[in-house]
Each structure stands twice: as C-alpha cells, then as structure tokens.
Design a protein around this motif. Structure first.
Motif, PDB file in Angstrom:
ATOM      1  N   PHE A 120     -18.796   4.752  56.746  1.00  0.00           N
ATOM      2  CA  PHE A 120     -18.476   4.808  55.321  1.00  0.00           C
ATOM      3  C   PHE A 120     -18.380   6.247  54.825  1.00  0.00           C
ATOM      4  O   PHE A 120     -17.326   6.687  54.375  1.00  0.00           O
ATOM      5  N   ALA A 121     -19.479   6.983  54.898  1.00  0.00           N
ATOM      6  CA  ALA A 121     -19.497   8.346  54.362  1.00  0.00           C
ATOM      7  C   ALA A 121     -18.631   9.294  55.178  1.00  0.00           C
ATOM      8  O   ALA A 121     -17.951  10.162  54.619  1.00  0.00           O
ATOM      9  N   GLY A 122     -18.654   9.142  56.501  1.00  0.00           N
ATOM     10  CA  GLY A 122     -17.935  10.083  57.353  1.00  0.00           C
ATOM     11  C   GLY A 122     -16.509   9.705  57.671  1.00  0.00           C
ATOM     12  O   GLY A 122     -15.776  10.518  58.249  1.00  0.00           O
ATOM     13  N   SER A 123     -16.079   8.493  57.309  1.00  0.00           N
ATOM     14  CA  SER A 123     -14.729   8.051  57.679  1.00  0.00           C
ATOM     15  C   SER A 123     -13.969   7.451  56.501  1.00  0.00           C
ATOM     16  O   SER A 123     -12.987   8.027  56.024  1.00  0.00           O
ATOM     17  N   LEU A 124     -14.430   6.298  56.002  1.00  0.00           N
ATOM     18  CA  LEU A 124     -13.658   5.563  54.996  1.00  0.00           C
ATOM     19  C   LEU A 124     -13.610   6.285  53.646  1.00  0.00           C
ATOM     20  O   LEU A 124     -12.550   6.314  53.004  1.00  0.00           O
ATOM     21  N   LEU A 125     -14.726   6.852  53.208  1.00  0.00           N
ATOM     22  CA  LEU A 125     -14.710   7.562  51.926  1.00  0.00           C
ATOM     23  C   LEU A 125     -13.795   8.778  51.974  1.00  0.00           C
ATOM     24  O   LEU A 125     -13.071   9.078  51.018  1.00  0.00           O
ATOM     25  N   ILE A 126     -13.818   9.469  53.102  1.00  0.00           N
ATOM     26  CA  ILE A 126     -12.920  10.618  53.267  1.00  0.00           C
ATOM     27  C   ILE A 126     -11.470  10.157  53.331  1.00  0.00           C
ATOM     28  O   ILE A 126     -10.573  10.798  52.766  1.00  0.00           O
ATOM     29  N   PHE A 127     -11.231   9.045  54.016  1.00  0.00           N
ATOM     30  CA  PHE A 127      -9.876   8.493  54.086  1.00  0.00           C
ATOM     31  C   PHE A 127      -9.350   8.166  52.686  1.00  0.00           C
ATOM     32  O   PHE A 127      -8.215   8.517  52.337  1.00  0.00           O
ATOM     33  N   ALA A 144      -1.920   5.536  43.959  1.00  0.00           N
ATOM     34  CA  ALA A 144      -3.271   6.042  44.212  1.00  0.00           C
ATOM     35  C   ALA A 144      -4.310   5.210  43.465  1.00  0.00           C
ATOM     36  O   ALA A 144      -5.385   4.904  43.996  1.00  0.00           O
ATOM     37  N   PHE A 145      -3.990   4.835  42.223  1.00  0.00           N
ATOM     38  CA  PHE A 145      -4.905   4.007  41.440  1.00  0.00           C
ATOM     39  C   PHE A 145      -5.064   2.627  42.079  1.00  0.00           C
ATOM     40  O   PHE A 145      -6.174   2.081  42.133  1.00  0.00           O
ATOM     41  N   ALA A 146      -3.974   2.068  42.578  1.00  0.00           N
ATOM     42  CA  ALA A 146      -4.033   0.759  43.233  1.00  0.00           C
ATOM     43  C   ALA A 146      -4.875   0.826  44.508  1.00  0.00           C
ATOM     44  O   ALA A 146      -5.647  -0.099  44.802  1.00  0.00           O
ATOM     45  N   ILE A 147      -4.742   1.920  45.252  1.00  0.00           N
ATOM     46  CA  ILE A 147      -5.550   2.093  46.460  1.00  0.00           C
ATOM     47  C   ILE A 147      -7.031   2.145  46.101  1.00  0.00           C
ATOM     48  O   ILE A 147      -7.885   1.553  46.775  1.00  0.00           O
ATOM     49  N   GLY A 148      -7.366   2.856  45.020  1.00  0.00           N
ATOM     50  CA  GLY A 148      -8.749   2.922  44.592  1.00  0.00           C
ATOM     51  C   GLY A 148      -9.306   1.560  44.206  1.00  0.00           C
ATOM     52  O   GLY A 148     -10.442   1.217  44.573  1.00  0.00           O
ATOM     53  N   LEU A 149      -8.511   0.770  43.488  1.00  0.00           N
ATOM     54  CA  LEU A 149      -8.948  -0.581  43.127  1.00  0.00           C
ATOM     55  C   LEU A 149      -9.144  -1.454  44.356  1.00  0.00           C
ATOM     56  O   LEU A 149     -10.077  -2.268  44.419  1.00  0.00           O
ATOM     57  N   LEU A 152     -12.381  -0.488  46.038  1.00  0.00           N
ATOM     58  CA  LEU A 152     -13.503  -0.913  45.219  1.00  0.00           C
ATOM     59  C   LEU A 152     -13.743  -2.417  45.372  1.00  0.00           C
ATOM     60  O   LEU A 152     -14.891  -2.860  45.530  1.00  0.00           O
ATOM     61  N   ALA A 153     -12.662  -3.199  45.331  1.00  0.00           N
ATOM     62  CA  ALA A 153     -12.793  -4.648  45.502  1.00  0.00           C
ATOM     63  C   ALA A 153     -13.275  -4.990  46.912  1.00  0.00           C
ATOM     64  O   ALA A 153     -14.119  -5.885  47.099  1.00  0.00           O
ATOM     65  N   ALA A 154     -12.755  -4.286  47.911  1.00  0.00           N
ATOM     66  CA  ALA A 154     -13.157  -4.540  49.298  1.00  0.00           C
ATOM     67  C   ALA A 154     -14.644  -4.259  49.487  1.00  0.00           C
ATOM     68  O   ALA A 154     -15.334  -4.986  50.219  1.00  0.00           O
ATOM     69  N   LEU A 155     -15.150  -3.225  48.836  1.00  0.00           N
ATOM     70  CA  LEU A 155     -16.568  -2.904  48.953  1.00  0.00           C
ATOM     71  C   LEU A 155     -17.435  -4.012  48.359  1.00  0.00           C
ATOM     72  O   LEU A 155     -18.461  -4.385  48.940  1.00  0.00           O
ATOM     73  N   GLN A 156     -17.010  -4.552  47.220  1.00  0.00           N
ATOM     74  CA  GLN A 156     -17.801  -5.628  46.602  1.00  0.00           C
ATOM     75  C   GLN A 156     -17.779  -6.887  47.475  1.00  0.00           C
ATOM     76  O   GLN A 156     -18.799  -7.576  47.604  1.00  0.00           O
ATOM     77  N   ILE A 157     -16.638  -7.184  48.067  1.00  0.00           N
ATOM     78  CA  ILE A 157     -16.548  -8.331  48.978  1.00  0.00           C
ATOM     79  C   ILE A 157     -17.457  -8.110  50.185  1.00  0.00           C
ATOM     80  O   ILE A 157     -18.150  -9.036  50.647  1.00  0.00           O
ATOM     81  N   LYS A 190     -11.156   8.274  61.588  1.00  0.00           N
ATOM     82  CA  LYS A 190     -11.177   9.744  61.608  1.00  0.00           C
ATOM     83  C   LYS A 190      -9.878  10.305  62.174  1.00  0.00           C
ATOM     84  O   LYS A 190      -9.424  11.378  61.757  1.00  0.00           O
ATOM     85  N   TYR A 191      -9.272   9.601  63.124  1.00  0.00           N
ATOM     86  CA  TYR A 191      -7.958  10.025  63.614  1.00  0.00           C
ATOM     87  C   TYR A 191      -6.927   9.949  62.480  1.00  0.00           C
ATOM     88  O   TYR A 191      -6.077  10.836  62.331  1.00  0.00           O
ATOM     89  N   ALA A 192      -7.011   8.877  61.691  1.00  0.00           N
ATOM     90  CA  ALA A 192      -6.112   8.755  60.539  1.00  0.00           C
ATOM     91  C   ALA A 192      -6.383   9.860  59.521  1.00  0.00           C
ATOM     92  O   ALA A 192      -5.450  10.374  58.883  1.00  0.00           O
TER      93      ALA A 192
END
Length: 262
Positions: A120-127, A144-149, A152-157, A190-192
C-alpha cells in the motif's frame, strides 16, 4: 449467551460488530509513543467485546488484552479487528486459550504491517499519486478525479471484505491472504511506477530536450537507487545530490556553454 437474564440476539451482536468496523477508521486518533495504536485498537474492539463477553469480569479481562502495544498498517486494521473478534468468540466458548492471543496477535499484526508498508504505502499509494500528477499535467483533471474516486471506493470495499472474512474465518483467513501473493503484486506495481516516473519526467523536463538528456537522467537515477538500496548512500543525500546535478545541468544549458553537448 445472556445479558441480565435476557438472550443476546444475533442482530445486537451484528450491530456491535458494525460499530467496531466503523471505529477502525479512528484507530490512529489515539496514537501514542508507548503503546502506538493500542488505544485505537481497544476503542475499535470495545463494542464487539461488550457483545461477546456479557460477564463484567470477563469483559474487563478482554479489554486488558488490547491495552498492550499494538502497531500495524491502518489499511489492515479492519481485518485484524475482525480476526480478533472471531478469536474472542472462541475464547468466550473456551475454544481458545487467552494466554496465546498476545503472541499470535503481535505476530499477525507485524506481518500484515510489513505487507501493508510494501504493497500500500510503497506501491499503490505512489502509483495513485504519480498517475494523478501525470494526468493533471497532461490536461486530464476529470480522469484524475475519477481515478481517485475509484481507489477510494476500492479501499472501502477492501476494508469491508477483509473485516467480514476476519469475523467469519478468524486466523484461517490468513491462508487466503497468503494465496493473494500481495508481495509479488506490490513488486509488479513498482515496475508500473517506474514507467509512470518516466512519463512524469517527459512532462516536467525543460523543453526542448533531446533523447540523450532523458537517458542521462534515467541512468543517474538508477545509479543513485542502487547506492541507496545497498546502503552506500542515504535517501536524503541521494535526492540532494541528484537535484543538485539536475540544477547544474540546467544552468549549463541556459548559460549556453556547450562543453557537454553531444
């Protein structure tokens, strides 16, 4: 299971577990240097423990089990709370020895914390951060706003799913988590991130630029990354030196001195 002579309905326990889940969002509010997140964990566990342990003495003993040191990645807190509630139900029915809980709890929390820091902290949040920056710089704010939403929804799920599985399966759910192979997925992300970094450079690099300038910058970053990974150079010093070289290279180009020109 009874409370003052009356049966404790399943709906009451379910609502107590829901309250425990909602309190997981506040687990970091009581952070302290002695017990780290122990106050937040006990606060999240309290509704579920109250529903499980109807005897006041057993409830006090259960609460004391979570006063001790606790630290893990916040995204995993619902999962851990769900697993611990499952274990507390086993303790209440004498199917799990309470003395074993502390050791098992700490081992599970630290293991999930390491995975959380890496994935999470070292990969997905940076992505998410770099993708959002690149989209904003390229003139796509709505995307960009849609990606953020979406994230956010994926994290709650993810929180809801892991909490539910933890409550239902207990420590057995850890076997399913192992099959997810999250560590290797974090490495792929991290490759991405490396590709996104190249995209970001093409967006912020002073224009016009030639291909060899970007190649030189990528090579320098790889070298510094190698030094940091092997411990030969600290991250702060590596960033400072790299930024200094970039500023020097920019000054050379702006001054018109072509000694390094190819």
């Amino acid at each position: 299971m009874h409370v003052k002579g009356f049966p404790l309905h399943t709906d009451s326990k379910s609502m107590a577990f829901v309250r425990s889940f909602m309190r997981c969002y506040l687990a970091g509010a009581g952070f302290n240097t002695r017990g780290m997140q122990n106050i937040g964990l006990m606060y999240a566990m309290q509704p579920g423990l109250t529903a499980i342990h109807t005897d006041p003495k057993k409830l006090r003993d259960a609460l004391k089990r979570y006063v001790r040191h606790y630290q893990s990645h916040p995204f995993w807190t619902p999962c851990l709370v769900g697993i611990l509630l499952n274990v507390e139900q086993a303790i209440a029915t004498d199917h799990f020895p309470p003395k074993m809980l502390t050791k098992v709890k700490d081992t599970t929390a630290y293991s999930l914390s390491a995975i959380g820091d890496s994935v999470f902290a070292g990969s997905l949040l940076i992505f998410w951060a770099m993708l959002s920056i690149c989209l904003l710089l390229s003139g796509n704010p709505h995307f960009a706003f849609a990606i953020g939403l979406f994230f956010l929804a994926a994290l709650q799920i993810f929180r809801i799913y892991t909490f539910t599985c933890g409550v239902r399966q207990g420590f057995k759910f850890l076997k399913q988590l192992k099959q997810w192979d999250l560590i290797n997925w974090g490495r792929r992300v991290k490759y991405a991130n490396a590709i996104l970094l190249l995209w970001l450079w093409t967006l912020i690099w002073p224009r016009p630029y030639q291909w060899w300038e970007l190649l030189l910058g990528v090579s320098a970053l790889l070298i510094f990354g190698r030094f940091v990974r092997t411990g030969l150079l600290s991250r702060v010093l590596a960033v400072a030196v790299f930024v200094g070289l970039v500023d020097l290279f920019t000054w050379i180009n702006e001054s018109g001195w072509t000694g390094f020109a190819l």
